[in-house]
Design an enzyme around this catalytic site. Structure first.
Site, short mmCIF file in Angstrom:
data_model
loop_
_atom_site.label_atom_id
_atom_site.label_comp_id
_atom_site.label_asym_id
_atom_site.label_seq_id
_atom_site.Cartn_x
_atom_site.Cartn_y
_atom_site.Cartn_z
CG HIS A 229 -5.24 39.89 -19.73
ND1 HIS A 229 -6.15 39.60 -18.75
CD2 HIS A 229 -5.81 39.44 -20.87
CE1 HIS A 229 -7.21 39.01 -19.27
NE2 HIS A 229 -7.03 38.92 -20.57
CD GLN B 152 -4.71 39.84 -15.65
OE1 GLN B 152 -4.30 38.92 -16.31
NE2 GLN B 152 -5.63 40.64 -16.11
NE ARG C 205 -10.48 36.05 -17.01
CZ ARG C 205 -10.50 36.55 -18.24
NH1 ARG C 205 -9.52 36.26 -19.10
NH2 ARG C 205 -11.47 37.37 -18.62
CG ASN D 268 -11.83 39.75 -26.57
OD1 ASN D 268 -12.46 38.72 -26.43
ND2 ASN D 268 -11.51 40.54 -25.56
P1 NAD Z 1 -17.25 30.57 -24.71
O1 NAD Z 1 -18.34 30.83 -23.76
O2 NAD Z 1 -17.53 30.67 -26.17
O3 NAD Z 1 -16.64 29.12 -24.46
C1 NAD Z 1 -16.42 28.60 -23.20
C2 NAD Z 1 -16.45 27.08 -23.34
O4 NAD Z 1 -15.96 26.52 -22.12
C3 NAD Z 1 -17.85 26.52 -23.54
O5 NAD Z 1 -17.84 25.72 -24.70
C4 NAD Z 1 -18.10 25.67 -22.28
O6 NAD Z 1 -18.85 24.52 -22.54
C5 NAD Z 1 -16.66 25.32 -21.89
N1 NAD Z 1 -16.48 24.95 -20.49
C6 NAD Z 1 -16.98 25.56 -19.40
N2 NAD Z 1 -16.55 24.92 -18.29
C7 NAD Z 1 -15.77 23.91 -18.71
C8 NAD Z 1 -15.04 22.88 -18.03
N3 NAD Z 1 -15.05 22.80 -16.70
N4 NAD Z 1 -14.33 22.01 -18.78
C9 NAD Z 1 -14.34 22.08 -20.13
N5 NAD Z 1 -15.01 23.03 -20.82
C10 NAD Z 1 -15.71 23.92 -20.11
O7 NAD Z 1 -16.08 31.54 -24.29
P2 NAD Z 1 -14.84 32.04 -25.17
O8 NAD Z 1 -15.21 33.28 -25.88
O9 NAD Z 1 -14.29 30.91 -25.94
O10 NAD Z 1 -13.85 32.46 -23.98
C11 NAD Z 1 -13.32 31.47 -23.11
C12 NAD Z 1 -12.57 32.14 -21.98
O11 NAD Z 1 -11.42 32.79 -22.51
C13 NAD Z 1 -13.33 33.25 -21.25
O12 NAD Z 1 -14.14 32.72 -20.21
C14 NAD Z 1 -12.23 34.10 -20.71
O13 NAD Z 1 -11.86 33.68 -19.41
C15 NAD Z 1 -11.06 33.85 -21.66
N6 NAD Z 1 -10.75 35.05 -22.50
C16 NAD Z 1 -9.50 35.57 -22.42
C17 NAD Z 1 -9.20 36.69 -23.17
C18 NAD Z 1 -7.82 37.28 -23.16
O14 NAD Z 1 -7.65 38.45 -23.53
N7 NAD Z 1 -6.81 36.54 -22.76
C19 NAD Z 1 -10.17 37.31 -23.97
C20 NAD Z 1 -11.43 36.70 -24.05
C21 NAD Z 1 -11.72 35.59 -23.29
#
Ligand code: NAD
Length: 396
Positions: free
Chosen positions: A333, A314, A285, A147
């Site tokens: 969400h 949530q 989050r 997603n």
């Molecule tokens: P991903 O693993 O592809 O990317 C996460 C990125 O965060 C990585 O590049 C990592 O290096 C970076 N990162 C980690 N800690 C960090 C910090 N302290 N400072 C800066 N960068 C940091 O994940 P993604 O698929 O891009 O998803 C990211 C987040 O989005 C998920 O962890 C989840 O919490 C959230 N998400 C939300 C929904 C929604 O429905 N709202 C859906 C999917 C994911």
């Protein structure tokens, strides 16, 4: 035979849909970068159906029961008397969605004595205490990329909704009004603004890609820099420190995982570093923000708008202050649970289950933790220090 305990959000208030707005959804087979969409042996649902609610069952019942396994599905997830907590001791596998998280903190994991696999049907496993799951040798897996584009689209929509002030203008016409001056007095163009992305992983990078054609200045921060050719193509500049990034932007879109280092990172001090009239969209989050500091920043004008789809806990209470704060464009969400996304994460959940039940390896990109350590995608995104509970796992 395995018992699979699945926490899903309740069905629509007026029951499961009898028909859908569209007859079909596009068939996505691969993601940017070449990873393939889920490849289960089969699925028992029609793509585009509601699968994420209790009656949708992620399309898993036929497959599991035909093989002699037990599937328990519930939306009753909070408190010691909830069905989720009562059935935990039976579960070999737990499935939960971030939209309606079945929180798995250390206390609950101690009850789940049979648990070997926790699947996130979606992305983001902060509702599981990762350090504790690792200590117990539990595999944590999610449906990476399922997603990501869905969320990136939602983030871009909410950026535009805030900057152009869509929500009040929409409410005005619904109420029978035509007050143009009222509609435009907080409405701006995104063009020319500086947009920052915190964490340029799969979602953050997709937001940068989508915003590049809008004529904005792009900056980002991430532990892992984007490849130089991608930075150049997008015109995106990496800023090492978040404190410096926030001071430069007009709009900030947050895409970092929730973990100890990002917990309540946006407090009064961090928000005070932003320009007066900045916008924040947070689809990552909610606990990355100090809840009340966001309200104060909107009331003082430090923030001109805040939007996102993530809340904590949530579901949020009816009197959660983000429901009534000024200049918000919040949704529940939902960004990662479009009907399009559900098709992919339901198929991905089935793929992970097929591997687990066959004793075959789960795709590396789906792994967050395995064999007592962070693994696969989890080793890139998360830090899990022993004894340090994952913020977000307790639901309190
Ligand atoms: P991903 O693993 O592809 O990317 C996460 C990125 O965060 C990585 O590049 C990592 O290096 C970076 N990162 C980690 N800690 C960090 C910090 N302290 N400072 C800066 N960068 C940091 O994940 P993604 O698929 O891009 O998803 C990211 C987040 O989005 C998920 O962890 C989840 O919490 C959230 N998400 C939300 C929904 C929604 O429905 N709202 C859906 C999917 C994911």
């Amino acid at each position: 035979m395995a018992t699979v305990l699945c926490v899903l959000y309740p069905d629509p208030l007026d029951g499961m849909p009898r028909e859908y707005a569209r007859d079909a959804i596009p068939h996505i087979t691969a993601y940017p970068g070449g990873a393939t969409a889920p490849t289960p042996r089969a699925v028992d649902f029609t793509p585009g159906e509601l699968l994420g609610s209790v009656s949708g069952e992620l399309g898993l019942r036929g497959f599991l029961e035909a093989a002699g396994h037990t599937l328990i599905v519930t939306s009753d997830k909070d408190g010691e008397d909830s069905e989720f907590e009562r059935r935990l001791p039976e579960a070999d596998v737990v499935i939960s969605q971030p939209f309606w998280p079945g929180y798995l903190d250390a206390r609950r994991l101690a009850k789940a004595t049979r648990l070997r696999l926790a699947i996130t049907a979606g992305i983001g496993s902060d509702h599981v205490d990762l350090a504790e799951a690792i200590a117990r040798g539990i595999t944590v897996a999610e449906v990476t990329y399922s997603n990501s584009i869905s969320v990136a689209e939602h983030a871009v929509m909410q950026i535009l909704a805030l900057v152009r002030d869509f929500v009040p203008a929409h409410e005005l016409v619904r109420a029978g009004g035509w007050d143009i001056a009222d509609a435009v007095r907080r409405s701006y163009d995104l063009e020319g603004m500086t947009v920052g992305v915190m964490a340029a992983g799969r979602i953050g990078r997709a937001v940068l890609e989508r915003l590049a054609p809008f004529g904005v200045h792009l900056v980002y921060t991430d532990k892992h820099p984007l490849p130089a050719d991608v930075e150049q193509r997008l015109g995106a500049r990496r800023i090492e420190r978040l404190e410096d990034l926030v001071a430069e932007v007009d709009v900030l879109s947050i895409h970092a995982p929730l973990q100890p280092e990002t917990f309540r990172l946006f407090d009064d001090a961090m928000l005070a570093r932003m320009r007066r009239g900045s916008y924040i969209v947070n689809t990552a989050r909610a606990a990355i923000m100090d809840r009340d500091a966001v309200v104060r920043a909107l009331e003082s004008g430090r923030l001109a708008g805040y939007a996102g789809d993530v809340w904590y806990p949530q579901p949020p209470a009816a009197n959660h202050p983000w429901r009534s704060m000024p200049h918000e464009a919040m949704t529940p969400h939902m960004s990662g649970s479009s009907l399009s996304a559900q098709t992919r994460y339901a198929a991905g959940t089935r793929e992970i289950l097929e591997c687990f039940l066959d004793g075959a390896p789960i795709r590396d990109e789906y792994l967050i933790a395995e064999g007592g350590a962070l693994a696969g995608a989890g080793a890139v995104a998360y830090t899990a220090r022993s004894g340090e509970a994952s913020p977000g796992s307790s639901g309190r």
